[in-house]
Design a protein around this motif. Structure first.
Motif, PDB file in Angstrom:
ATOM      1  N   LEU A  25     -18.590  -9.616   5.558  1.00  0.00           N
ATOM      2  CA  LEU A  25     -17.423  -9.944   6.239  1.00  0.00           C
ATOM      3  C   LEU A  25     -17.097 -11.569   6.145  1.00  0.00           C
ATOM      4  O   LEU A  25     -16.111 -12.031   6.812  1.00  0.00           O
ATOM      5  CB  LEU A  25     -17.858  -9.851   7.664  1.00  0.00           C
ATOM      6  CG  LEU A  25     -17.905  -8.122   7.863  1.00  0.00           C
ATOM      7  CD1 LEU A  25     -18.287  -7.953   9.583  1.00  0.00           C
ATOM      8  CD2 LEU A  25     -16.566  -7.481   7.701  1.00  0.00           C
ATOM      9  N   LYS A  26     -17.875 -12.055   5.209  1.00  0.00           N
ATOM     10  CA  LYS A  26     -17.603 -13.699   5.135  1.00  0.00           C
ATOM     11  C   LYS A  26     -16.043 -14.025   4.828  1.00  0.00           C
ATOM     12  O   LYS A  26     -15.489 -14.730   5.117  1.00  0.00           O
ATOM     13  CB  LYS A  26     -18.696 -14.242   3.960  1.00  0.00           C
ATOM     14  CG  LYS A  26     -19.963 -14.116   4.396  1.00  0.00           C
ATOM     15  CD  LYS A  26     -20.425 -15.104   5.415  1.00  0.00           C
ATOM     16  CE  LYS A  26     -21.963 -14.996   5.664  1.00  0.00           C
ATOM     17  NZ  LYS A  26     -22.335 -15.748   7.183  1.00  0.00           N
TER      18      LYS A  26
ATOM     19  N   THR B 219     -13.194 -16.051   7.123  1.00  0.00           N
ATOM     20  CA  THR B 219     -12.437 -17.061   6.698  1.00  0.00           C
ATOM     21  C   THR B 219     -11.051 -16.647   6.863  1.00  0.00           C
ATOM     22  O   THR B 219     -10.292 -17.761   7.357  1.00  0.00           O
ATOM     23  CB  THR B 219     -12.776 -17.173   4.918  1.00  0.00           C
ATOM     24  OG1 THR B 219     -14.243 -17.364   4.954  1.00  0.00           O
ATOM     25  CG2 THR B 219     -11.928 -18.130   4.675  1.00  0.00           C
ATOM     26  N   GLU B 220     -10.452 -15.598   6.562  1.00  0.00           N
ATOM     27  CA  GLU B 220      -9.098 -15.229   6.735  1.00  0.00           C
ATOM     28  C   GLU B 220      -8.934 -15.311   8.379  1.00  0.00           C
ATOM     29  O   GLU B 220      -7.578 -15.923   8.768  1.00  0.00           O
ATOM     30  CB  GLU B 220      -8.644 -13.874   6.289  1.00  0.00           C
ATOM     31  CG  GLU B 220      -8.623 -13.799   4.770  1.00  0.00           C
ATOM     32  CD  GLU B 220      -7.494 -14.695   4.094  1.00  0.00           C
ATOM     33  OE1 GLU B 220      -6.456 -14.582   4.721  1.00  0.00           O
ATOM     34  OE2 GLU B 220      -7.839 -15.158   3.262  1.00  0.00           O
TER      35      GLU B 220
ATOM     36  N   THR C 182      -6.786 -18.815  16.483  1.00  0.00           N
ATOM     37  CA  THR C 182      -7.435 -20.130  16.982  1.00  0.00           C
ATOM     38  C   THR C 182      -8.711 -20.233  17.405  1.00  0.00           C
ATOM     39  O   THR C 182      -9.119 -21.222  17.722  1.00  0.00           O
ATOM     40  CB  THR C 182      -6.667 -20.655  17.990  1.00  0.00           C
ATOM     41  OG1 THR C 182      -6.274 -19.729  18.846  1.00  0.00           O
ATOM     42  CG2 THR C 182      -4.875 -20.785  17.409  1.00  0.00           C
ATOM     43  N   TYR C 183      -9.516 -19.122  17.260  1.00  0.00           N
ATOM     44  CA  TYR C 183     -11.104 -19.186  17.617  1.00  0.00           C
ATOM     45  C   TYR C 183     -11.855 -19.836  16.751  1.00  0.00           C
ATOM     46  O   TYR C 183     -11.529 -19.774  15.437  1.00  0.00           O
ATOM     47  CB  TYR C 183     -11.288 -17.606  17.851  1.00  0.00           C
ATOM     48  CG  TYR C 183     -10.688 -16.896  18.914  1.00  0.00           C
ATOM     49  CD1 TYR C 183     -10.945 -17.199  20.306  1.00  0.00           C
ATOM     50  CD2 TYR C 183      -9.606 -15.957  18.619  1.00  0.00           C
ATOM     51  CE1 TYR C 183     -10.001 -16.489  21.028  1.00  0.00           C
ATOM     52  CE2 TYR C 183      -8.971 -15.391  19.768  1.00  0.00           C
ATOM     53  CZ  TYR C 183      -9.077 -15.703  20.870  1.00  0.00           C
ATOM     54  OH  TYR C 183      -8.284 -14.976  21.766  1.00  0.00           O
ATOM     55  N   LYS C 184     -12.797 -20.319  17.414  1.00  0.00           N
ATOM     56  CA  LYS C 184     -13.771 -21.369  16.480  1.00  0.00           C
ATOM     57  C   LYS C 184     -14.977 -20.473  15.927  1.00  0.00           C
ATOM     58  O   LYS C 184     -15.858 -20.828  15.142  1.00  0.00           O
ATOM     59  CB  LYS C 184     -14.356 -22.534  17.107  1.00  0.00           C
ATOM     60  CG  LYS C 184     -13.185 -23.574  17.470  1.00  0.00           C
ATOM     61  CD  LYS C 184     -13.683 -24.579  18.041  1.00  0.00           C
ATOM     62  CE  LYS C 184     -12.584 -25.571  18.686  1.00  0.00           C
ATOM     63  NZ  LYS C 184     -12.559 -26.381  19.853  1.00  0.00           N
ATOM     64  N   ASN C 185     -15.458 -19.525  16.869  1.00  0.00           N
ATOM     65  CA  ASN C 185     -16.368 -18.829  16.645  1.00  0.00           C
ATOM     66  C   ASN C 185     -16.322 -17.451  16.663  1.00  0.00           C
ATOM     67  O   ASN C 185     -15.617 -16.718  17.618  1.00  0.00           O
ATOM     68  CB  ASN C 185     -17.481 -19.222  17.968  1.00  0.00           C
ATOM     69  CG  ASN C 185     -18.964 -18.695  17.814  1.00  0.00           C
ATOM     70  OD1 ASN C 185     -19.527 -18.663  16.357  1.00  0.00           O
ATOM     71  ND2 ASN C 185     -19.778 -18.178  18.757  1.00  0.00           N
TER      72      ASN C 185
ATOM     73  N   GLU D  32     -11.427  -0.998   0.856  1.00  0.00           N
ATOM     74  CA  GLU D  32     -10.665  -2.300   1.612  1.00  0.00           C
ATOM     75  C   GLU D  32     -10.969  -2.686   2.962  1.00  0.00           C
ATOM     76  O   GLU D  32     -11.519  -1.726   3.561  1.00  0.00           O
ATOM     77  CB  GLU D  32      -9.242  -1.492   1.807  1.00  0.00           C
ATOM     78  CG  GLU D  32      -8.219  -2.617   2.268  1.00  0.00           C
ATOM     79  CD  GLU D  32      -6.689  -2.009   2.509  1.00  0.00           C
ATOM     80  OE1 GLU D  32      -5.945  -2.730   2.217  1.00  0.00           O
ATOM     81  OE2 GLU D  32      -6.374  -0.815   2.731  1.00  0.00           O
ATOM     82  N   LYS D  33     -11.147  -3.832   3.105  1.00  0.00           N
ATOM     83  CA  LYS D  33     -11.653  -4.270   4.463  1.00  0.00           C
ATOM     84  C   LYS D  33     -10.406  -4.621   5.204  1.00  0.00           C
ATOM     85  O   LYS D  33      -9.492  -5.368   4.952  1.00  0.00           O
ATOM     86  CB  LYS D  33     -12.215  -5.804   4.178  1.00  0.00           C
ATOM     87  CG  LYS D  33     -13.520  -5.816   3.610  1.00  0.00           C
ATOM     88  CD  LYS D  33     -13.990  -6.893   3.100  1.00  0.00           C
ATOM     89  CE  LYS D  33     -15.195  -6.863   1.938  1.00  0.00           C
ATOM     90  NZ  LYS D  33     -15.876  -8.237   1.696  1.00  0.00           N
ATOM     91  N   VAL D  34     -10.187  -4.028   6.273  1.00  0.00           N
ATOM     92  CA  VAL D  34      -9.059  -3.931   7.235  1.00  0.00           C
ATOM     93  C   VAL D  34      -9.515  -4.316   8.730  1.00  0.00           C
ATOM     94  O   VAL D  34     -10.415  -3.791   9.078  1.00  0.00           O
ATOM     95  CB  VAL D  34      -8.440  -2.324   7.306  1.00  0.00           C
ATOM     96  CG1 VAL D  34      -7.257  -2.531   8.142  1.00  0.00           C
ATOM     97  CG2 VAL D  34      -7.869  -1.972   5.748  1.00  0.00           C
ATOM     98  N   VAL D  35      -8.726  -5.457   9.038  1.00  0.00           N
ATOM     99  CA  VAL D  35      -8.879  -5.807  10.429  1.00  0.00           C
ATOM    100  C   VAL D  35      -7.807  -4.816  11.132  1.00  0.00           C
ATOM    101  O   VAL D  35      -6.728  -4.831  11.037  1.00  0.00           O
ATOM    102  CB  VAL D  35      -8.396  -7.240  10.750  1.00  0.00           C
ATOM    103  CG1 VAL D  35      -8.447  -7.396  12.098  1.00  0.00           C
ATOM    104  CG2 VAL D  35      -9.308  -8.235   9.929  1.00  0.00           C
TER     105      VAL D  35
END
Length: 175
Positions: A50-51, A55-56, A62-65, A151-154
């Protein structure tokens, strides 16, 4: 020539067979919680696969974590109708690094294999939903999906107060 026609017909019979239909899909589902909280993650490391997704997401949201809530591995077939599952996950509290227990449920309805533009098979899910609920947390992602093998899909995000629930699916077609 007649002898060539016989050879051509035999070659066509050997080669003109339908493509093997996939038998199932191994669906890897990762559930993330995004926030602006600082400090080490009490839920542990994000999986290596998931790295690039993280990154994407950092470039888009806008989240940092980003913290892993849970990962689920499920095998699905076209004959599954209304497949659902549930479990418990430890998630970070809203303002402090303590963990709280939340319940999650997922639902997959009407999976089918359809031809893809590349000539292979794509995965179509008529209805997918994921719900996470617990103390101070209630979020739901629901949608129809078309997925490609590997494919990695959000799948979607749901706002939970000042955080976001993010579901990532990674399908693998099994022949």
């Amino acid at each position: 020539f007649p002898e060539n026609l016989v050879s051509i017909e035999e070659a066509i019979k050997r080669l003109d067979t339908p493509a093997e239909r996939p038998s199932s899909v191994q669906m890897h589902m990762h559930v993330l919680l995004a926030s602006n909280r600082t400090g080490p993650s009490p839920t542990g490391e994000i999986p290596v696969e998931l790295k690039d997704v993280i990154t994407e997401l950092r470039g888009t949201l806008t989240y940092k974590n980003y913290e892993l809530v849970t990962s689920v591995l499920q095998r699905l077939t076209e004959t599954n109708r209304g497949l659902n599952g549930s479990g418990l996950a430890q998630i970070p509290g809203a303002s402090q690094p303590t963990l709280t227990t939340a319940r999650y449920e997922y639902f997959v309805n009407q999976l089918s294999f359809v031809p893809s533009a590349s000539g292979g098979q794509a995965i179509q899910i008529q209805d997918f939903s994921f719900t996470l609920g617990g103390e101070g947390i209630q979020g739901r992602v629901q949608t129809a999906l078309n997925l490609r093998d590997g494919e990695k899909v959000v799948v979607g995000t749901a706002t939970i107060n000042d955080r976001a629930l993010i579901v990532v699916l990674i399908p693998k077609i099994i022949k």
